[in-house]
Every structure is written in structure tokens, then in C-alpha cells.
Motif scaffolding. Structure first.
Motif, PDB file in Angstrom:
ATOM      1  N   TRP A  56      -5.753  -1.026   6.800  1.00 54.57           N
ATOM      2  CA  TRP A  56      -5.547   0.359   6.379  1.00 54.57           C
ATOM      3  C   TRP A  56      -5.763   1.299   7.556  1.00 54.57           C
ATOM      4  O   TRP A  56      -6.761   1.188   8.286  1.00 54.57           O
ATOM      5  CB  TRP A  56      -6.537   0.685   5.262  1.00 54.57           C
ATOM      6  N   CYS A  57      -4.849   2.222   7.741  1.00 56.48           N
ATOM      7  CA  CYS A  57      -4.963   3.225   8.804  1.00 56.48           C
ATOM      8  C   CYS A  57      -6.058   4.218   8.449  1.00 56.48           C
ATOM      9  O   CYS A  57      -5.990   4.885   7.407  1.00 56.48           O
ATOM     10  CB  CYS A  57      -3.633   3.951   8.974  1.00 56.48           C
ATOM     11  N   ALA A  58      -7.073   4.320   9.303  1.00 50.50           N
ATOM     12  CA  ALA A  58      -8.179   5.244   9.085  1.00 50.50           C
ATOM     13  C   ALA A  58      -7.969   6.579   9.793  1.00 50.50           C
ATOM     14  O   ALA A  58      -8.555   7.587   9.405  1.00 50.50           O
ATOM     15  CB  ALA A  58      -9.491   4.624   9.573  1.00 50.50           C
ATOM     16  N   CYS A  59      -7.114   6.586  10.823  1.00 53.03           N
ATOM     17  CA  CYS A  59      -6.950   7.809  11.618  1.00 53.03           C
ATOM     18  C   CYS A  59      -5.925   8.766  11.007  1.00 53.03           C
ATOM     19  O   CYS A  59      -5.933   9.955  11.289  1.00 53.03           O
ATOM     20  CB  CYS A  59      -6.550   7.474  13.048  1.00 53.03           C
ATOM     21  N   GLY A  60      -5.025   8.233  10.206  1.00 57.98           N
ATOM     22  CA  GLY A  60      -3.999   9.064   9.571  1.00 57.98           C
ATOM     23  C   GLY A  60      -2.766   9.284  10.421  1.00 57.98           C
ATOM     24  O   GLY A  60      -1.836   9.970  10.004  1.00 57.98           O
ATOM     25  N   GLN A  61      -2.706   8.705  11.621  1.00 56.63           N
ATOM     26  CA  GLN A  61      -1.597   8.952  12.549  1.00 56.63           C
ATOM     27  C   GLN A  61      -0.502   7.897  12.488  1.00 56.63           C
ATOM     28  O   GLN A  61       0.550   8.064  13.114  1.00 56.63           O
ATOM     29  CB  GLN A  61      -2.135   8.992  13.984  1.00 56.63           C
ATOM     30  N   SER A  62      -0.751   6.805  11.783  1.00 59.85           N
ATOM     31  CA  SER A  62       0.243   5.731  11.727  1.00 59.85           C
ATOM     32  C   SER A  62       1.546   6.210  11.099  1.00 59.85           C
ATOM     33  O   SER A  62       1.545   7.010  10.159  1.00 59.85           O
ATOM     34  CB  SER A  62      -0.318   4.560  10.904  1.00 59.85           C
ATOM     35  N   LYS A  63       2.645   5.686  11.594  1.00 56.32           N
ATOM     36  CA  LYS A  63       3.959   5.979  11.004  1.00 56.32           C
ATOM     37  C   LYS A  63       4.281   4.996   9.885  1.00 56.32           C
ATOM     38  O   LYS A  63       5.326   5.089   9.266  1.00 56.32           O
ATOM     39  CB  LYS A  63       5.049   5.887  12.084  1.00 56.32           C
TER      40      LYS A  63
ATOM     41  N   PHE B 180      -0.743   1.767   6.300  1.00 56.59           N
ATOM     42  CA  PHE B 180      -1.254   0.725   7.180  1.00 56.59           C
ATOM     43  C   PHE B 180      -1.207   1.130   8.656  1.00 56.59           C
ATOM     44  O   PHE B 180      -0.431   1.995   9.049  1.00 56.59           O
ATOM     45  CB  PHE B 180      -0.476  -0.570   6.952  1.00 56.59           C
ATOM     46  N   CYS B 181      -2.040   0.480   9.425  1.00 53.21           N
ATOM     47  CA  CYS B 181      -2.183   0.746  10.859  1.00 53.21           C
ATOM     48  C   CYS B 181      -0.940   0.288  11.622  1.00 53.21           C
ATOM     49  O   CYS B 181      -0.407  -0.790  11.355  1.00 53.21           O
ATOM     50  CB  CYS B 181      -3.407  -0.011  11.372  1.00 53.21           C
ATOM     51  N   ASP B 182      -0.487   1.106  12.573  1.00 48.30           N
ATOM     52  CA  ASP B 182       0.597   0.698  13.479  1.00 48.30           C
ATOM     53  C   ASP B 182       0.151   0.736  14.934  1.00 48.30           C
ATOM     54  O   ASP B 182       0.970   0.641  15.833  1.00 48.30           O
ATOM     55  CB  ASP B 182       1.847   1.562  13.260  1.00 48.30           C
ATOM     56  N   GLY B 183      -1.159   0.886  15.158  1.00 45.47           N
ATOM     57  CA  GLY B 183      -1.696   0.864  16.514  1.00 45.47           C
ATOM     58  C   GLY B 183      -1.830   2.228  17.161  1.00 45.47           C
ATOM     59  O   GLY B 183      -2.358   2.339  18.277  1.00 45.47           O
ATOM     60  N   THR B 184      -1.381   3.277  16.484  1.00 48.94           N
ATOM     61  CA  THR B 184      -1.423   4.621  17.069  1.00 48.94           C
ATOM     62  C   THR B 184      -2.853   5.081  17.363  1.00 48.94           C
ATOM     63  O   THR B 184      -3.066   5.929  18.231  1.00 48.94           O
ATOM     64  CB  THR B 184      -0.731   5.624  16.117  1.00 48.94           C
ATOM     65  N   HIS B 185      -3.835   4.518  16.683  1.00 47.56           N
ATOM     66  CA  HIS B 185      -5.236   4.941  16.861  1.00 47.56           C
ATOM     67  C   HIS B 185      -5.772   4.585  18.245  1.00 47.56           C
ATOM     68  O   HIS B 185      -6.838   5.084  18.634  1.00 47.56           O
ATOM     69  CB  HIS B 185      -6.127   4.262  15.803  1.00 47.56           C
ATOM     70  N   LYS B 186      -5.089   3.739  18.991  1.00 50.02           N
ATOM     71  CA  LYS B 186      -5.622   3.272  20.280  1.00 50.02           C
ATOM     72  C   LYS B 186      -5.965   4.454  21.173  1.00 50.02           C
ATOM     73  O   LYS B 186      -5.182   5.373  21.321  1.00 50.02           O
ATOM     74  CB  LYS B 186      -4.633   2.332  20.959  1.00 50.02           C
TER      75      LYS B 186
ATOM     76  N   PHE C 171     -11.155   5.922  16.182  1.00 46.53           N
ATOM     77  CA  PHE C 171     -10.869   5.279  14.900  1.00 46.53           C
ATOM     78  C   PHE C 171     -10.458   3.822  15.065  1.00 46.53           C
ATOM     79  O   PHE C 171      -9.898   3.433  16.085  1.00 46.53           O
ATOM     80  CB  PHE C 171      -9.739   6.021  14.174  1.00 46.53           C
ATOM     81  N   SER C 172     -10.745   3.062  14.022  1.00 43.02           N
ATOM     82  CA  SER C 172     -10.299   1.673  13.941  1.00 43.02           C
ATOM     83  C   SER C 172      -9.795   1.434  12.526  1.00 43.02           C
ATOM     84  O   SER C 172     -10.320   2.011  11.576  1.00 43.02           O
ATOM     85  CB  SER C 172     -11.461   0.708  14.206  1.00 43.02           C
ATOM     86  N   PRO C 173      -8.793   0.563  12.366  1.00 45.93           N
ATOM     87  CA  PRO C 173      -8.302   0.280  11.018  1.00 45.93           C
ATOM     88  C   PRO C 173      -9.351  -0.480  10.213  1.00 45.93           C
ATOM     89  O   PRO C 173     -10.230  -1.137  10.766  1.00 45.93           O
ATOM     90  CB  PRO C 173      -7.059  -0.578  11.275  1.00 45.93           C
ATOM     91  N   ILE C 174      -9.232  -0.385   8.886  1.00 45.91           N
ATOM     92  CA  ILE C 174     -10.160  -1.050   7.976  1.00 45.91           C
ATOM     93  C   ILE C 174      -9.428  -2.220   7.313  1.00 45.91           C
ATOM     94  O   ILE C 174      -8.356  -2.051   6.737  1.00 45.91           O
ATOM     95  CB  ILE C 174     -10.654  -0.079   6.877  1.00 45.91           C
TER      96      ILE C 174
HETATM   97 FE1  FES Z   1      -4.474   4.756  12.202  1.00 45.29          FE
HETATM   98 FE2  FES Z   1      -4.538   2.377  13.399  1.00 45.29          FE
HETATM   99  S1  FES Z   1      -2.911   3.808  13.371  1.00 45.29           S
HETATM  100  S2  FES Z   1      -6.122   3.321  12.289  1.00 45.29           S
END
Ligand code: FES
Length: 80
Positions: free
Chosen positions: A24-31, A35-41, A45-48
Motif C-alpha cells: 500500500w502506498c503510504a506517501c500518496g504520490q503513487s500513480k 499501491f506503491c509504484d516506487g515514487t516514495h524513494k 515514507f515506505s509502503p506498507i
Molecule cells: Fe507511495 Fe511508495 S509510492 S509509498
């Protein structure tokens, strides 16, 4: 980035499968919400990880303000 981005004002209903892992995307920036797409790097934030015990439909948090990550707890109804 210190606060998550509100990706959606409503939760995401997803049919999850027992035995699969979901990130799950925790940062809210994923496209690819929820779910996480790596944008948090590069952020704090880290995905859950979510690993369901049974196959079922769940509601992943979209506002990123839930108190029971990664699932919705109704926090999206609170004013921003
Ligand atoms: Fe949001 Fe990975 S893109 S936690």
C-alpha cells in the motif's frame, strides 16, 4: 515531503487474494493507487505490506490519514 498526499477522498475497494502480498502506498504520490509504484524513494515514507488471511474485498485507505494502515478507518470523512 513530511505529510502524505491525499490521493483520494474515498477508499479503494480491492478484491485481495489469500497468499498474495500487497504494498500500500503510504506517501500518496503513487500513480498506481492504492499501491506503491516506487515514487516514495528519497522521501521519509515506505509502503506498507498487506497479506490477507483470506480472499475477500477490502477497502484500502485513499486519503492516507487512516489510523489502521493500510485499510480505511473512516478518516477521509474528517476535514483536511
Ligand atoms: Fe507511495 Fe511508495 S509510492 S509509498
Amino acid at each position: 515531503m513530511t505529510n502524505p498526499v491525499r490521493a483520494s477522498n474515498t477508499p479503494f475497494a480491492v478484491k485481495v487474494e489469500q497468499g498474495k502480498d500487497y504494498w500500500w502506498c503510504a506517501c500518496g504520490q503513487s500513480k498506481k493507487q492504492p499501491f506503491c509504484d516506487g515514487t516514495h524513494k528519497g522521501s521519509t515514507f515506505s509502503p506498507i505490506k498487506y497479506s490477507p488471511d483470506v480472499s475477500k474485498e477490502v477497502h484500502f485507505c485513499g486519503c492516507k490519514g487512516t489510523g489502521s494502515q493500510p485499510l480505511c478507518d473512516g478518516s477521509h470523512k474528517n476535514p483536511v
